[in-house]
Design a protein around this motif. Structure first.
Motif, PDB file in Angstrom:
ATOM      1  N   LYS A   1      -4.357  -5.266  10.803  1.00  0.00           N
ATOM      2  CA  LYS A   1      -3.709  -5.850   9.430  1.00  0.00           C
ATOM      3  C   LYS A   1      -4.763  -4.974   8.348  1.00  0.00           C
ATOM      4  CE  LYS A   1      -2.605 -10.474  11.247  1.00  0.00           C
ATOM      5  NZ  LYS A   1      -2.990 -11.785  11.283  1.00  0.00           N
ATOM      6  N   PRO A   2      -3.849  -4.701   7.229  1.00  0.00           N
ATOM      7  CA  PRO A   2      -4.904  -4.248   5.939  1.00  0.00           C
ATOM      8  C   PRO A   2      -5.536  -5.351   5.455  1.00  0.00           C
ATOM      9  CG  PRO A   2      -2.582  -5.078   5.395  1.00  0.00           C
ATOM     10  CD  PRO A   2      -2.492  -5.477   6.646  1.00  0.00           C
ATOM     11  N   VAL A   3      -6.786  -4.851   4.999  1.00  0.00           N
ATOM     12  CA  VAL A   3      -8.012  -5.551   4.394  1.00  0.00           C
ATOM     13  C   VAL A   3      -8.069  -5.249   2.826  1.00  0.00           C
ATOM     14  CG1 VAL A   3     -10.495  -6.016   4.426  1.00  0.00           C
ATOM     15  CG2 VAL A   3      -9.336  -5.439   6.596  1.00  0.00           C
ATOM     16  N   TYR A   4      -7.450  -4.252   2.424  1.00  0.00           N
ATOM     17  CA  TYR A   4      -7.624  -3.952   1.038  1.00  0.00           C
ATOM     18  C   TYR A   4      -6.130  -3.706   0.580  1.00  0.00           C
ATOM     19  CZ  TYR A   4     -12.627  -3.385   1.910  1.00  0.00           C
ATOM     20  OH  TYR A   4     -13.886  -3.652   2.471  1.00  0.00           O
ATOM     21  N   LEU A   5      -5.799  -3.883  -0.771  1.00  0.00           N
ATOM     22  CA  LEU A   5      -4.488  -3.744  -1.249  1.00  0.00           C
ATOM     23  C   LEU A   5      -4.070  -2.169  -1.348  1.00  0.00           C
ATOM     24  CD1 LEU A   5      -4.666  -6.070  -4.380  1.00  0.00           C
ATOM     25  CD2 LEU A   5      -3.557  -6.422  -1.840  1.00  0.00           C
ATOM     26  N   ALA A   6      -5.062  -1.240  -1.296  1.00  0.00           N
ATOM     27  CA  ALA A   6      -4.874  -0.044  -1.351  1.00  0.00           C
ATOM     28  C   ALA A   6      -4.200   0.663  -0.054  1.00  0.00           C
ATOM     29  CB  ALA A   6      -5.758   0.845  -1.738  1.00  0.00           C
ATOM     30  N   ASP A   7      -4.701  -0.365   1.240  1.00  0.00           N
ATOM     31  CA  ASP A   7      -4.229   0.037   2.562  1.00  0.00           C
ATOM     32  C   ASP A   7      -2.931  -0.677   2.666  1.00  0.00           C
ATOM     33  OD1 ASP A   7      -6.818   1.026   2.990  1.00  0.00           O
ATOM     34  OD2 ASP A   7      -7.465  -0.711   3.825  1.00  0.00           O
ATOM     35  N   LEU A   8      -2.460  -1.742   1.941  1.00  0.00           N
ATOM     36  CA  LEU A   8      -1.016  -2.383   2.140  1.00  0.00           C
ATOM     37  C   LEU A   8      -0.400  -1.612   1.474  1.00  0.00           C
ATOM     38  CD1 LEU A   8       0.406  -4.807   2.737  1.00  0.00           C
ATOM     39  CD2 LEU A   8      -0.176  -5.754   0.265  1.00  0.00           C
ATOM     40  N   GLY A   9      -0.630  -1.041   0.201  1.00  0.00           N
ATOM     41  CA  GLY A   9       0.196   0.076  -0.485  1.00  0.00           C
ATOM     42  C   GLY A   9       0.462   1.205   0.084  1.00  0.00           C
ATOM     43  N   GLY A  10      -0.372   1.836   1.330  1.00  0.00           N
ATOM     44  CA  GLY A  10      -0.277   3.049   2.215  1.00  0.00           C
ATOM     45  C   GLY A  10       0.827   2.469   3.121  1.00  0.00           C
ATOM     46  N   MET A  11       0.672   1.385   3.635  1.00  0.00           N
ATOM     47  CA  MET A  11       1.533   0.887   4.616  1.00  0.00           C
ATOM     48  C   MET A  11       3.024   0.687   4.192  1.00  0.00           C
ATOM     49  SD  MET A  11      -1.001  -1.623   6.796  1.00  0.00           S
ATOM     50  CE  MET A  11      -0.096  -1.961   8.229  1.00  0.00           C
ATOM     51  N   LEU A  12       3.060   0.261   3.194  1.00  0.00           N
ATOM     52  CA  LEU A  12       4.374   0.092   2.301  1.00  0.00           C
ATOM     53  C   LEU A  12       5.132   1.277   2.264  1.00  0.00           C
ATOM     54  CD1 LEU A  12       3.590  -3.074   0.229  1.00  0.00           C
ATOM     55  CD2 LEU A  12       5.050  -3.199   2.375  1.00  0.00           C
ATOM     56  N   ARG A  13       4.216   2.084   1.655  1.00  0.00           N
ATOM     57  CA  ARG A  13       5.087   3.515   1.163  1.00  0.00           C
ATOM     58  C   ARG A  13       4.338   4.698   2.185  1.00  0.00           C
ATOM     59  NH1 ARG A  13       4.291   4.167  -5.047  1.00  0.00           N
ATOM     60  NH2 ARG A  13       6.121   5.729  -4.691  1.00  0.00           N
ATOM     61  N   SER A  14       4.914   4.487   3.378  1.00  0.00           N
ATOM     62  CA  SER A  14       4.226   5.472   4.473  1.00  0.00           C
ATOM     63  C   SER A  14       4.763   6.595   4.314  1.00  0.00           C
ATOM     64  CB  SER A  14       4.607   4.935   5.707  1.00  0.00           C
ATOM     65  OG  SER A  14       4.039   5.839   6.659  1.00  0.00           O
ATOM     66  N   THR A  15       3.913   7.694   4.504  1.00  0.00           N
ATOM     67  CA  THR A  15       4.649   9.116   4.406  1.00  0.00           C
ATOM     68  C   THR A  15       4.560   9.918   5.721  1.00  0.00           C
ATOM     69  OG1 THR A  15       2.332  10.011   4.002  1.00  0.00           O
ATOM     70  CG2 THR A  15       3.536   9.498   2.091  1.00  0.00           C
ATOM     71  N   ALA A  16       4.568   8.857   6.794  1.00  0.00           N
ATOM     72  CA  ALA A  16       4.687   9.680   8.139  1.00  0.00           C
ATOM     73  C   ALA A  16       5.928  10.193   8.527  1.00  0.00           C
ATOM     74  CB  ALA A  16       4.398   8.315   9.073  1.00  0.00           C
ATOM     75  N   LYS A  17       6.053  11.023   9.585  1.00  0.00           N
ATOM     76  CA  LYS A  17       7.374  11.541   9.866  1.00  0.00           C
ATOM     77  C   LYS A  17       8.440  10.359  10.438  1.00  0.00           C
ATOM     78  CE  LYS A  17       4.784  15.315  12.069  1.00  0.00           C
ATOM     79  NZ  LYS A  17       4.739  16.231  13.382  1.00  0.00           N
ATOM     80  N   PRO A  18       9.791  10.785  10.124  1.00  0.00           N
ATOM     81  CA  PRO A  18      10.765   9.778  10.416  1.00  0.00           C
ATOM     82  C   PRO A  18      10.768   9.341  11.776  1.00  0.00           C
ATOM     83  CG  PRO A  18      11.489  11.938   9.256  1.00  0.00           C
ATOM     84  CD  PRO A  18      10.088  12.103   9.405  1.00  0.00           C
ATOM     85  N   ASP A  19      10.185  10.087  12.928  1.00  0.00           N
ATOM     86  CA  ASP A  19      10.397   9.499  14.180  1.00  0.00           C
ATOM     87  C   ASP A  19       8.891   8.964  14.615  1.00  0.00           C
ATOM     88  OD1 ASP A  19       8.943  11.983  14.174  1.00  0.00           O
ATOM     89  OD2 ASP A  19       9.809  12.981  15.689  1.00  0.00           O
ATOM     90  N   ASP A  20       8.219   8.386  13.621  1.00  0.00           N
ATOM     91  CA  ASP A  20       6.926   7.847  13.921  1.00  0.00           C
ATOM     92  C   ASP A  20       7.281   6.588  14.888  1.00  0.00           C
ATOM     93  OD1 ASP A  20       4.392   6.974  14.107  1.00  0.00           O
ATOM     94  OD2 ASP A  20       4.200   6.341  12.081  1.00  0.00           O
ATOM     95  N   PRO A  21       6.764   6.183  15.922  1.00  0.00           N
ATOM     96  CA  PRO A  21       7.250   5.405  16.834  1.00  0.00           C
ATOM     97  C   PRO A  21       6.557   3.961  16.268  1.00  0.00           C
ATOM     98  CG  PRO A  21       5.611   6.779  18.019  1.00  0.00           C
ATOM     99  CD  PRO A  21       5.782   7.445  16.762  1.00  0.00           C
ATOM    100  N   GLN A  22       5.526   3.942  15.440  1.00  0.00           N
ATOM    101  CA  GLN A  22       4.795   2.927  15.117  1.00  0.00           C
ATOM    102  C   GLN A  22       5.158   2.511  13.543  1.00  0.00           C
ATOM    103  OE1 GLN A  22       0.528   3.326  14.991  1.00  0.00           O
ATOM    104  NE2 GLN A  22       0.537   3.241  17.234  1.00  0.00           N
ATOM    105  N   GLU A  23       6.223   3.139  13.017  1.00  0.00           N
ATOM    106  CA  GLU A  23       6.626   2.717  11.628  1.00  0.00           C
ATOM    107  C   GLU A  23       7.398   1.402  11.585  1.00  0.00           C
ATOM    108  OE1 GLU A  23       9.809   4.357   8.258  1.00  0.00           O
ATOM    109  OE2 GLU A  23       9.396   5.488  10.303  1.00  0.00           O
ATOM    110  N   ALA A  24       7.981   0.808  12.763  1.00  0.00           N
ATOM    111  CA  ALA A  24       8.251  -0.434  12.493  1.00  0.00           C
ATOM    112  C   ALA A  24       7.327  -1.581  12.654  1.00  0.00           C
ATOM    113  CB  ALA A  24       9.400  -0.758  13.787  1.00  0.00           C
ATOM    114  N   ASP A  25       6.472  -1.430  13.303  1.00  0.00           N
ATOM    115  CA  ASP A  25       5.404  -2.206  13.568  1.00  0.00           C
ATOM    116  C   ASP A  25       4.515  -2.142  12.218  1.00  0.00           C
ATOM    117  OD1 ASP A  25       5.866  -2.960  16.132  1.00  0.00           O
ATOM    118  OD2 ASP A  25       4.416  -1.673  17.078  1.00  0.00           O
ATOM    119  N   ARG A  26       4.370  -1.264  11.654  1.00  0.00           N
ATOM    120  CA  ARG A  26       3.564  -0.894  10.578  1.00  0.00           C
ATOM    121  C   ARG A  26       4.386  -1.810   9.081  1.00  0.00           C
ATOM    122  NH1 ARG A  26       2.449   3.980  10.826  1.00  0.00           N
ATOM    123  NH2 ARG A  26       4.208   4.762   9.855  1.00  0.00           N
TER     124      ARG A  26
END
Length: 553
Positions: A135-160
């Protein structure tokens, strides 16, 4: 006969019929079978290869004194390995074994190819729950999880995304008034939440995103509402996303104004500070201090009452005693002493003073209604200019198309949100002078003038017409409640009179049986009620200030 000879040979006996030459009675076939039986197959060669390899491993583990024997056997082993390799190469080059051709008309589905298996393995929908996301602790971490720059086939994208959208509202409300973290990350969170789509069909996705947007508007009213309003008038959002923006503005404003709102999905205990508490029983036990328990409150009340009674009795009896009166008259007033005030004490007192919470009346004009109305006029001007420039073309531009802001469904929702904001801002300092006239002008303009040059768009939709009339009712009613309609009636007479005439004409047409596009049923009842309400409110206002109102004829 051939079988009998072969069995006798394998059992160590001798049997030979001796009549295998020639080409009659299947003798060529018998000679071929005999040759196959005498040759060694691949499995036997591989078995011998394994035996030789095991013998080499055993020899390698022998003591040093057996090195002579190992050297003696090296030649034999190398020779055997060479023969095995040659035999294996001969069988590997055999292309006689081929697969069966698949039938194109078969009812069975074809087997997946290796590339398809790799895609299935990388599918995020099949990897949900395999690895827990923190779980995110800081709002900056939350923003990074919402606007993820990971690859489209990232298996953890749905969980994140699921973890981020679930914890968003709770984390935002916890950070309210806790430093500048929320103000620094509010705009980034607005962009991330608005751009989200439910690509993985998560449960309660819309409700959780709406709760997070509401929390942003209510907890950071100086940053989040202007960003939401600016994004609303951009063209990359869907109707559902625009509705989420308008709902956030309306519900967040009502929360700031301490008006009733739907209950939040996050309990209030989870967002209160401090975030970590004792168990409920111990928390209730140690929460009140000695001065706040039942006995302390009673004692404090008794002390105050007794002190007040003593002071009143002292003042009443001093005038009746001559000695006290004479002493009071002869008493020399002591000059006031100059005391040094430490700047440090002033700073400490300023720090200890609790910060006043922001209310909706403080930010309604500058961050909510003002930007919303001004930005809408700019957008309407640009849309009409674009239509005028493309009017001569075969396929001209239409600003009232499906999914656009001037579409009746979205426009009615926008007017409804403006109505909610006006009702919540009626006690704002700038309401009578700025907010009320601007809102009434918006309602009158959208209710009387066409938004598009197309013939099919010149007729008013019932939903838009009803929303305009309801906005006018709320504005005039608020002005009547605050100052009896004086400022609106005397300073903006044309708006008031025009609103009354417009509502009266709509009500007259409806009474004559006229049909409005999109009307009928409940919508027609709402339209008649709103039109009648505007007529009544305008008549009440003009009856009070008619002698002082400037003639607009």
């Amino acid at each position: 006969m051939l079988v009998a000879e072969y069995v006798a040979k394998r059992t160590g006996k001798k049997l030979d019929f001796g009549d295998w030459d020639g080409d009659s009675d299947g003798k060529p076939w018998a000679r071929k079978v005999r040759a196959l039986l005498e040759s060694r197959d691949v499995e036997a060669v591989e078995a011998e290869h394994d035996i030789v390899r095991l013998e080499m491993q055993v020899d390698a583990e022998l003591p040093i004194e057996n090195a002579g024997k190992m050297e003696a056997n090296t030649t034999v082993t190398s020779k055997n390995m060479k023969e095995i390799q040659n035999s294996t190469d001969e069988h590997d080059s055999d292309d006689s074994l081929t697969g069966y051709a698949s039938d194109g008309d078969s009812s069975r589905s074809p087997s997946p190819t290796p590339s398809e298996l790799a895609e299935i393995e990388k599918d995020p929908m099949l990897n949900v729950g395999k690895k827990k996301v923190a779980k995110p602790v800081y709002l900056a971490d939350l923003g990074g999880m919402l606007r993820s720059t990971a690859k489209p086939d990232d298996p953890q994208e749905a969980d994140r995304i699921e973890v981020a959208i679930t914890c968003a509202e709770e984390l935002i409300r916890k950070k309210k008034g806790f430093g500048l973290e929320l103000e620094e990350n509010a705009v980034n969170l607005v962009y991330g939440l608005l751009a989200l789509n439910n690509n993985f069909e998560l449960d309660d996705f819309d409700a959780k995103r709406q709760g997070a947007l509401n929390a942003l508007v209510a907890c950071c009213p100086q940053r989040a509402p202007p960003a939401i309003i600016e994004e609303f008038f951009k063209n990359q959002y869907s109707t559902e996303q625009r509705f989420a923006m308008l709902n956030a503005l309306a519900l967040g404003a009502r929360e700031l104004a301490s008006l009733p709102i739907p209950p939040s999905t996050v309990p209030k205990e989870r967002t209160a500070f401090p975030s970590r508490r004792l168990p409920p029983a111990l928390h209730q036990k140690y929460l009140p201090d000695s001065a706040e328990d039942s006995g302390g409150r009673v004692r404090a009340l008794v002390d105050d009452i007794s002190q007040l009674a003593i002071d009143k009795g002292k003042e009443a009896t001093e005038d009746k005693v001559p000695a006290f009166v004479r002493e009071r008259q002869l008493r020399i007033k002591q000059p006031s002493r100059i005391n040094e005030i430490s700047l440090r004490n002033q700073e400490l007192s300023a720090r200890n003073t609790p910060k006043r919470e922001t209310t909706f009346t403080d930010v309604a004009a500058e961050y909510f209604l003002g930007p919303l109305v001004a930005r809408f006029w700019l957008f309407l001007r640009d849309e009409q200019t674009r239509e005028a420039r493309t009017a001569h073309r075969t396929h001209s531009y239409r600003g009232t198309g499906t999914g656009l802001i001037l579409n009746p469904m979205v426009l009615a929702q926008l007017l409804g949100t403006t109505t909610v904001l006006v009702h919540a801002a009626r006690h704002a300092p700038a309401f009578l002078a700025v907010l009320a006239p601007d809102a009434l002008e918006l309602a009158l303009t959208l209710g009387t003038r066409p938004l598009s040059t197309a013939e099919e768009d010149k007729e008013r939709e019932a939903a838009v017409l009803t929303a305009c009339l309801e906005l006018a009712v709320v504005v005039i009613d608020a002005c009547l409640e605050l100052d009896g309609g004086r400022s609106l009636g005397l300073e903006h007479t044309a708006l008031v009179v025009g609103s009354g005439e417009w509502a009266g004409e709509v009500l007259g047409l409806l009474d004559k049986g006229a049909r409005v596009q999109g009307g009928g049923g409940v919508q027609e009842v709402k339209l008649k009620r709103a039109a009648a309400g505007v007529v009544i409110k305008v008549d009440e206002l003009t009856s009070r200030w008619r002698p002082s109102m400037i003639s607009v004829g």
